[in-house]
Design a protein around this motif. Structure first.
Motif, short mmCIF file in Angstrom:
data_model
loop_
_atom_site.label_atom_id
_atom_site.label_comp_id
_atom_site.label_asym_id
_atom_site.label_seq_id
_atom_site.Cartn_x
_atom_site.Cartn_y
_atom_site.Cartn_z
N TYR A 106 49.75 37.33 34.85
CA TYR A 106 48.79 37.43 33.47
C TYR A 106 47.62 36.50 33.29
O TYR A 106 46.65 36.86 33.05
CB TYR A 106 49.70 37.71 32.24
CG TYR A 106 50.72 38.50 32.68
CD1 TYR A 106 50.61 40.03 32.61
CD2 TYR A 106 52.01 37.91 32.88
CE1 TYR A 106 51.45 41.13 32.76
CE2 TYR A 106 53.12 39.00 33.18
CZ TYR A 106 52.88 40.48 33.01
OH TYR A 106 53.91 41.53 33.37
N LYS A 109 46.38 35.90 38.63
CA LYS A 109 46.54 37.12 39.33
C LYS A 109 47.65 36.89 40.27
O LYS A 109 47.76 35.98 40.94
CB LYS A 109 45.39 37.92 40.02
CG LYS A 109 44.18 38.35 38.98
CD LYS A 109 42.96 37.40 39.92
CE LYS A 109 41.86 37.69 38.82
NZ LYS A 109 40.81 36.35 38.46
N GLU A 110 48.74 37.98 40.35
CA GLU A 110 49.57 37.95 41.34
C GLU A 110 49.75 39.01 42.33
O GLU A 110 49.54 40.16 41.93
CB GLU A 110 50.94 37.67 40.63
CG GLU A 110 52.25 37.76 41.66
CD GLU A 110 53.51 37.70 40.87
OE1 GLU A 110 54.56 37.85 41.56
OE2 GLU A 110 53.65 37.72 39.71
N VAL A 133 48.09 43.77 43.36
CA VAL A 133 47.60 43.13 42.22
C VAL A 133 48.68 43.68 41.05
O VAL A 133 48.35 44.59 40.36
CB VAL A 133 46.27 43.27 41.95
CG1 VAL A 133 45.71 42.22 40.81
CG2 VAL A 133 45.24 43.00 43.06
N VAL A 136 48.32 45.92 38.05
CA VAL A 136 46.67 46.44 38.05
C VAL A 136 45.93 47.31 39.32
O VAL A 136 45.80 48.50 38.92
CB VAL A 136 45.69 45.21 38.13
CG1 VAL A 136 44.19 45.51 37.91
CG2 VAL A 136 45.94 44.18 37.07
N HIS A 159 35.24 37.42 43.74
CA HIS A 159 35.38 37.92 42.32
C HIS A 159 34.45 38.94 41.70
O HIS A 159 33.03 38.54 42.17
CB HIS A 159 35.63 36.91 41.39
CG HIS A 159 35.65 37.09 40.04
ND1 HIS A 159 36.95 37.50 39.38
CD2 HIS A 159 34.56 36.83 38.83
CE1 HIS A 159 36.56 37.59 38.08
NE2 HIS A 159 35.04 37.07 37.66
N TYR A 176 39.17 44.60 40.59
CA TYR A 176 40.49 44.28 39.44
C TYR A 176 39.74 44.46 38.11
O TYR A 176 40.32 44.68 37.14
CB TYR A 176 41.00 43.08 39.55
CG TYR A 176 40.54 41.61 40.13
CD1 TYR A 176 39.92 41.25 39.12
CD2 TYR A 176 40.69 41.37 41.46
CE1 TYR A 176 39.33 39.68 39.30
CE2 TYR A 176 40.00 40.18 41.64
CZ TYR A 176 39.54 39.54 40.72
OH TYR A 176 38.83 38.09 41.02
N SER A 180 40.82 47.94 35.68
CA SER A 180 41.48 47.49 34.27
C SER A 180 40.49 47.93 33.13
O SER A 180 40.97 47.47 32.04
CB SER A 180 41.82 46.05 34.15
OG SER A 180 40.96 45.07 34.32
N THR A 184 45.34 48.60 31.77
CA THR A 184 45.98 48.16 33.12
C THR A 184 47.01 49.20 33.38
O THR A 184 47.59 49.72 32.22
CB THR A 184 46.47 46.45 32.94
OG1 THR A 184 47.58 46.53 32.07
CG2 THR A 184 45.36 45.71 33.09
N HIS A 190 46.07 41.11 30.78
CA HIS A 190 46.05 40.32 31.62
C HIS A 190 44.80 39.56 31.55
O HIS A 190 43.44 39.84 32.37
CB HIS A 190 45.82 41.15 33.10
CG HIS A 190 47.18 41.74 33.48
ND1 HIS A 190 47.78 41.45 34.57
CD2 HIS A 190 47.76 42.75 32.90
CE1 HIS A 190 48.97 42.10 34.75
NE2 HIS A 190 48.96 43.05 33.79
N LEU A 193 42.49 38.25 34.59
CA LEU A 193 41.57 38.83 35.40
C LEU A 193 40.11 38.52 35.42
O LEU A 193 39.33 38.62 36.42
CB LEU A 193 41.81 40.40 35.17
CG LEU A 193 43.01 41.02 35.42
CD1 LEU A 193 42.89 42.60 34.99
CD2 LEU A 193 43.15 41.27 36.81
#
Length: 219
Positions: A106, A109-110, A133, A136, A159, A176, A180, A184, A190, A193
């Motif tokens: 959050y 990013k994971e 992601v 997301v 990015h 991303y 979003s 999301t 998040h 992001l």
């Protein structure tokens, strides 16, 4: 006798040069290694659950959550190559653009690292499977190698665009922030992001996973 010694010396010299050349070719131009294969120099975080073994970083929480292991350095746009080996039902994550505190899914990013085939994960949300992601953008499934085999993954971040290539197949490609803009998929906030730089890390979830050949090229 001297001639034989000379030939043997030339052979050894040639072998050493060839070996050195092969090792140099293993690291693509512009890339630097994030792991020296011996210890966790250059990394911060949980150095108890994460250890080095035979040229690998091994997360072995032994019943605990495992915590996170992050690069000391922060990265913005990059190409990241790494290999990973799952154990049955394993769950981990790749954190990007993450601060050192908070839940990377959050506040950064994971990207999921997960044994998709495990029965216990049969009912997950689409955004929870490997390569997604988290919360997301869902990734395509069906491209992980069987548990116990080594997988090769590339993550390209520019990015807010991201691309994930697993074993030669693109399983995720998107933006991303665009994904979003109307909320999301997990209906959670998040704020990470918006981050365009931060630490890269492995995010432990209580399972054994092996990593090796971790290298990066900054863009």
């Amino acid at each position: 006798m001297k001639t034989l010694k000379c030939i043997f010396f030339i052979f050894l010299s040639g072998f050493a040069i060839a070996t050195s050349s092969a090792q140099n070719k293993s690291l693509e131009p512009g890339f630097t290694s994030l792991f020296n294969g011996k210890d966790l120099d250059g990394w911060v975080g949980n150095k108890e659950s994460y250890r080095t073994e035979n040229g690998m970083i091994v997360i072995d929480p032994q019943g605990g959550g495992g915590g996170n292991l992050y690069t000391e350095k922060e990265y913005g746009n990059f190409i990241l190559h790494f290999e990973f080996q799952l154990t049955p039902g394993a769950n981990n994550g790749l954190g990007i653009h993450a601060p050192l505190e908070g839940d990377a899914a959050y506040v950064g990013k994971e990207l999921q690292i997960l044994d998709n085939r495990a029965k216990k994960y049969a009912e997950l949300q689409t955004y929870q499977y490997h390569g997604s992601v988290y919360g997301v953008i869902p990734a395509r499934r069906g491209f992980l190698k069987p548990v116990g085999e080594w997988n090769q993954q590339t993550v390209i971040v520019n990015h807010p665009k991201i691309k994930v290539i697993l074993n030669g197949t693109t399983i995720l490609e998107g933006d991303y922030l665009e994904a979003s803009k109307d909320g999301t998929l997990d209906h959670k906030e998040h704020p990470g992001l918006e981050r365009s730089s931060g630490h890269i890390g492995f995010l432990g979830h209580g399972d054994v996973v092996h990593f090796r050949n971790i290298r990066i090229k900054e863009l």
